[in-house]
Write a protein that holds these residues in place. Structure first.
Motif, mmCIF file in Angstrom:
data_model
loop_
_atom_site.group_PDB
_atom_site.id
_atom_site.type_symbol
_atom_site.label_atom_id
_atom_site.label_comp_id
_atom_site.label_asym_id
_atom_site.label_seq_id
_atom_site.Cartn_x
_atom_site.Cartn_y
_atom_site.Cartn_z
ATOM 1 N N ALA A 16 -19.886 42.727 93.378
ATOM 2 C CA ALA A 16 -19.422 42.716 92.156
ATOM 3 C C ALA A 16 -20.323 43.720 91.150
ATOM 4 O O ALA A 16 -19.881 44.409 90.464
ATOM 5 C CB ALA A 16 -19.345 41.531 91.556
ATOM 6 N N ALA A 17 -21.607 43.613 91.198
ATOM 7 C CA ALA A 17 -22.484 44.280 90.560
ATOM 8 C C ALA A 17 -22.304 45.900 90.762
ATOM 9 O O ALA A 17 -22.186 46.714 89.707
ATOM 10 C CB ALA A 17 -23.951 43.962 90.679
ATOM 11 N N ALA A 18 -22.046 46.063 92.052
ATOM 12 C CA ALA A 18 -21.829 47.540 92.229
ATOM 13 C C ALA A 18 -20.525 48.188 91.823
ATOM 14 O O ALA A 18 -20.526 49.308 91.469
ATOM 15 C CB ALA A 18 -22.137 47.825 93.803
ATOM 16 N N ALA A 19 -19.427 47.374 91.831
ATOM 17 C CA ALA A 19 -18.386 47.599 91.375
ATOM 18 C C ALA A 19 -18.384 47.694 90.014
ATOM 19 O O ALA A 19 -17.635 49.029 89.470
ATOM 20 C CB ALA A 19 -17.063 46.611 91.653
ATOM 21 N N TYR A 20 -18.828 47.140 89.139
ATOM 22 C CA TYR A 20 -18.874 47.058 87.686
ATOM 23 C C TYR A 20 -19.722 48.288 87.416
ATOM 24 O O TYR A 20 -19.310 49.107 86.483
ATOM 25 C CB TYR A 20 -19.688 45.860 87.146
ATOM 26 C CG TYR A 20 -19.738 45.808 85.636
ATOM 27 C CD1 TYR A 20 -18.719 45.559 84.797
ATOM 28 C CD2 TYR A 20 -20.990 46.407 84.876
ATOM 29 C CE1 TYR A 20 -18.879 45.602 83.410
ATOM 30 C CE2 TYR A 20 -21.247 46.402 83.664
ATOM 31 C CZ TYR A 20 -19.977 46.074 82.870
ATOM 32 O OH TYR A 20 -20.076 46.065 81.535
ATOM 33 N N ARG A 21 -20.923 48.529 87.994
ATOM 34 C CA ARG A 21 -21.761 49.782 87.494
ATOM 35 C C ARG A 21 -20.801 51.105 87.829
ATOM 36 O O ARG A 21 -21.078 51.845 87.087
ATOM 37 C CB ARG A 21 -23.253 49.558 88.277
ATOM 38 C CG ARG A 21 -23.952 48.487 87.220
ATOM 39 C CD ARG A 21 -24.917 47.936 88.129
ATOM 40 N NE ARG A 21 -25.610 46.947 87.396
ATOM 41 C CZ ARG A 21 -25.117 45.648 87.187
ATOM 42 N NH1 ARG A 21 -23.923 45.576 87.539
ATOM 43 N NH2 ARG A 21 -25.882 44.845 86.582
ATOM 44 N N ALA A 22 -20.488 50.967 88.868
ATOM 45 C CA ALA A 22 -19.696 52.473 89.372
ATOM 46 C C ALA A 22 -18.448 52.673 88.840
ATOM 47 O O ALA A 22 -17.669 53.800 89.049
ATOM 48 C CB ALA A 22 -19.717 52.402 90.925
ATOM 49 N N GLY A 23 -17.795 51.556 88.118
ATOM 50 C CA GLY A 23 -16.385 51.246 87.669
ATOM 51 C C GLY A 23 -15.280 51.841 88.825
ATOM 52 O O GLY A 23 -14.401 52.406 88.564
ATOM 53 N N GLN A 24 -15.581 51.118 89.813
ATOM 54 C CA GLN A 24 -14.435 51.089 91.105
ATOM 55 C C GLN A 24 -14.107 49.696 91.332
ATOM 56 O O GLN A 24 -14.651 48.830 90.837
ATOM 57 C CB GLN A 24 -15.365 51.632 92.146
ATOM 58 C CG GLN A 24 -15.778 53.142 91.933
ATOM 59 C CD GLN A 24 -16.202 54.044 93.141
ATOM 60 O OE1 GLN A 24 -16.566 53.218 94.191
ATOM 61 N NE2 GLN A 24 -16.673 55.224 93.108
ATOM 62 N N GLU A 25 -13.176 49.842 92.264
ATOM 63 C CA GLU A 25 -12.829 48.390 93.074
ATOM 64 C C GLU A 25 -13.434 48.224 94.669
ATOM 65 O O GLU A 25 -13.267 49.021 95.087
ATOM 66 C CB GLU A 25 -11.071 48.707 93.177
ATOM 67 C CG GLU A 25 -10.504 47.208 93.713
ATOM 68 C CD GLU A 25 -8.949 47.592 93.854
ATOM 69 O OE1 GLU A 25 -8.468 46.817 94.944
ATOM 70 O OE2 GLU A 25 -8.525 48.429 93.028
ATOM 71 N N LEU A 26 -13.993 47.123 94.532
ATOM 72 C CA LEU A 26 -14.570 46.631 95.594
ATOM 73 C C LEU A 26 -14.227 45.347 95.812
ATOM 74 O O LEU A 26 -14.070 44.441 95.057
ATOM 75 C CB LEU A 26 -16.144 46.979 95.641
ATOM 76 C CG LEU A 26 -16.765 48.109 95.269
ATOM 77 C CD1 LEU A 26 -18.309 48.058 95.197
ATOM 78 C CD2 LEU A 26 -16.470 49.244 96.292
ATOM 79 N N THR A 27 -14.257 45.157 97.326
ATOM 80 C CA THR A 27 -13.849 43.452 97.804
ATOM 81 C C THR A 27 -15.234 43.052 98.427
ATOM 82 O O THR A 27 -15.831 43.459 99.271
ATOM 83 C CB THR A 27 -12.876 43.669 98.938
ATOM 84 O OG1 THR A 27 -11.370 44.218 98.210
ATOM 85 C CG2 THR A 27 -12.500 42.381 99.476
#
Length: 341
Positions: free
Chosen positions: A21-32
């Motif tokens: 979740a942290a990586a998705a938020y910082r990169a502005g992407q969708e991750l599961t």
């Protein structure tokens, strides 16, 4: 004015956080997050200027952000495991976007080279509220080394208190040097210093870290009433600290101005004393030259007088000799001629 900032914090399960979740938020992407079965979609997030991954040689698989952070989650079994480590950096507003990106990449490369981890870099623009110079980067790293086959051993040097502080201090120094090198390369005069005000010998008081919640409250208050006073306790304390620092800075500048003025007066006084000394020396030289001239005249006059006395004495001796010789001649004439019988 270039600002120094580098903070380090962990992404830990004990805080109920997911590194995916942290990586998705910082990169502005969708991750599961495969461990939790949750998808985090931040593709509508604004302000993400760039995002890229720096990995050790051979760890090409880590360029897949979703695979990387799910591997980080899968590698940990403990409920309180640290699944990521975040470095938050202030990027100099004096540099352009390309230079800021390269600067963030250089620091990520340093982390990868030193610890063998993977670094996920996200560069953010300043927020709509607040300081429009607040360009910054979030560098999320794994807590394990990375290789061709996946994640390996834990980076304990950053987890153990006896070594973590020294390592973080080292990286703070690295970041300061990298920022200053970039500023110098782009002909920017300002420099940063990673040391505390106390270690720098400055009397400034550091402000307190606002945190996410307090920052959000202050921004909301600023939107409602622009220019209003801080509404949070931390915000009020920081406003008081900034005011005290402003007064201290004004006093420091006034002191420097007074010292500069005194230094100028002192310099002028030294110049005046030096000039007076030179004038005195010149006058003394002139007086000495005049004394020597007068002495030479006196000696010349004395020699002339001596010569005159000598000449007079010689003339007198001549006259005396004549006087002595003259009566002898008269006596001879008075006897008359001798007549023989």
């Amino acid at each position: 004015m270039a600002i120094y900032h580098l903070s380090v914090k962990s992404i830990s399960r004990s805080d109920g956080r997911s590194v995916v979740a942290a990586a998705a938020y910082r990169a502005g992407q969708e991750l599961t997050d495969e461990r939790q079965g949750l998808t985090y979609d931040y593709t509508r997030k604004q302000g993400v200027e760039d995002a890229f991954i720096v990995a050790p040689d051979g760890a090409d698989w880590a360029q897949d952000r979703n695979a990387l952070w799910n591997a980080a989650e899968a590698a940990e079994k403990r409920k309180d495991a640290k699944t990521g480590r975040e470095y938050e950096l202030a990027l100099p507003a004096e540099l352009d976007a390309g230079a800021r990106k390269e600067l963030a990449r250089d620091f990520a490369r340093e982390l990868v080279a030193r610890y063998g981890v993977v670094a996920d870099v996200a560069i953010h623009e300043p927020g709509r509220e607040g300081d429009n110079r607040n360009h910054h980067a979030h560098i999320l790293t794994t807590t394990r080394t990375a290789g061709e086959d996946g994640l390996g051993a834990k980076t304990r040097v950053l987890d153990v208190a006896s070594t973590a502080s020294a390592e973080i201090e080292h990286m703070r120094g690295v970041w300061a040097r990298q920022v200053n090198t970039a500023l110098e390369r782009h002909q920017v005069e300002q420099r940063v210093d990673h040391r505390s005000f106390e270690r720098q010998g400055k009397e400034q008081e550091p402000t307190r870290h606002m945190g996410v919640s307090a920052t959000a409250m202050e921004r909301q208050a600023a939107r409602e009433i622009p220019g209003r006073d801080p509404v949070t306790d931390i915000g009020k304390q920081n406003a008081e600290i900034r005011e005290r620092n402003r007064v201290l800075e004004a006093a420091r500048k006034a002191m420097e101005k007074a010292q500069e003025l005194f230094s100028g007066l002192e310099k002028r006084a030294r110049l005046a004393v030096g000039l007076a000394r030179k004038i005195g020396q010149r006058m003394e030289q002139q007086r000495e030259a005049e004394r020597q001239r007068q002495e030479r005249v006196r000696q010349a006059e004395q020699r002339a007088a001596d010569e005159a006395r000598k000449a007079a004495e010689m003339e007198r001796q001549k006259q005396l000799a004549k006087e002595i010789e003259r009566p002898t001649l008269r006596r001879s004439r008075d006897r008359g001629p001798s007549i023989g019988f």
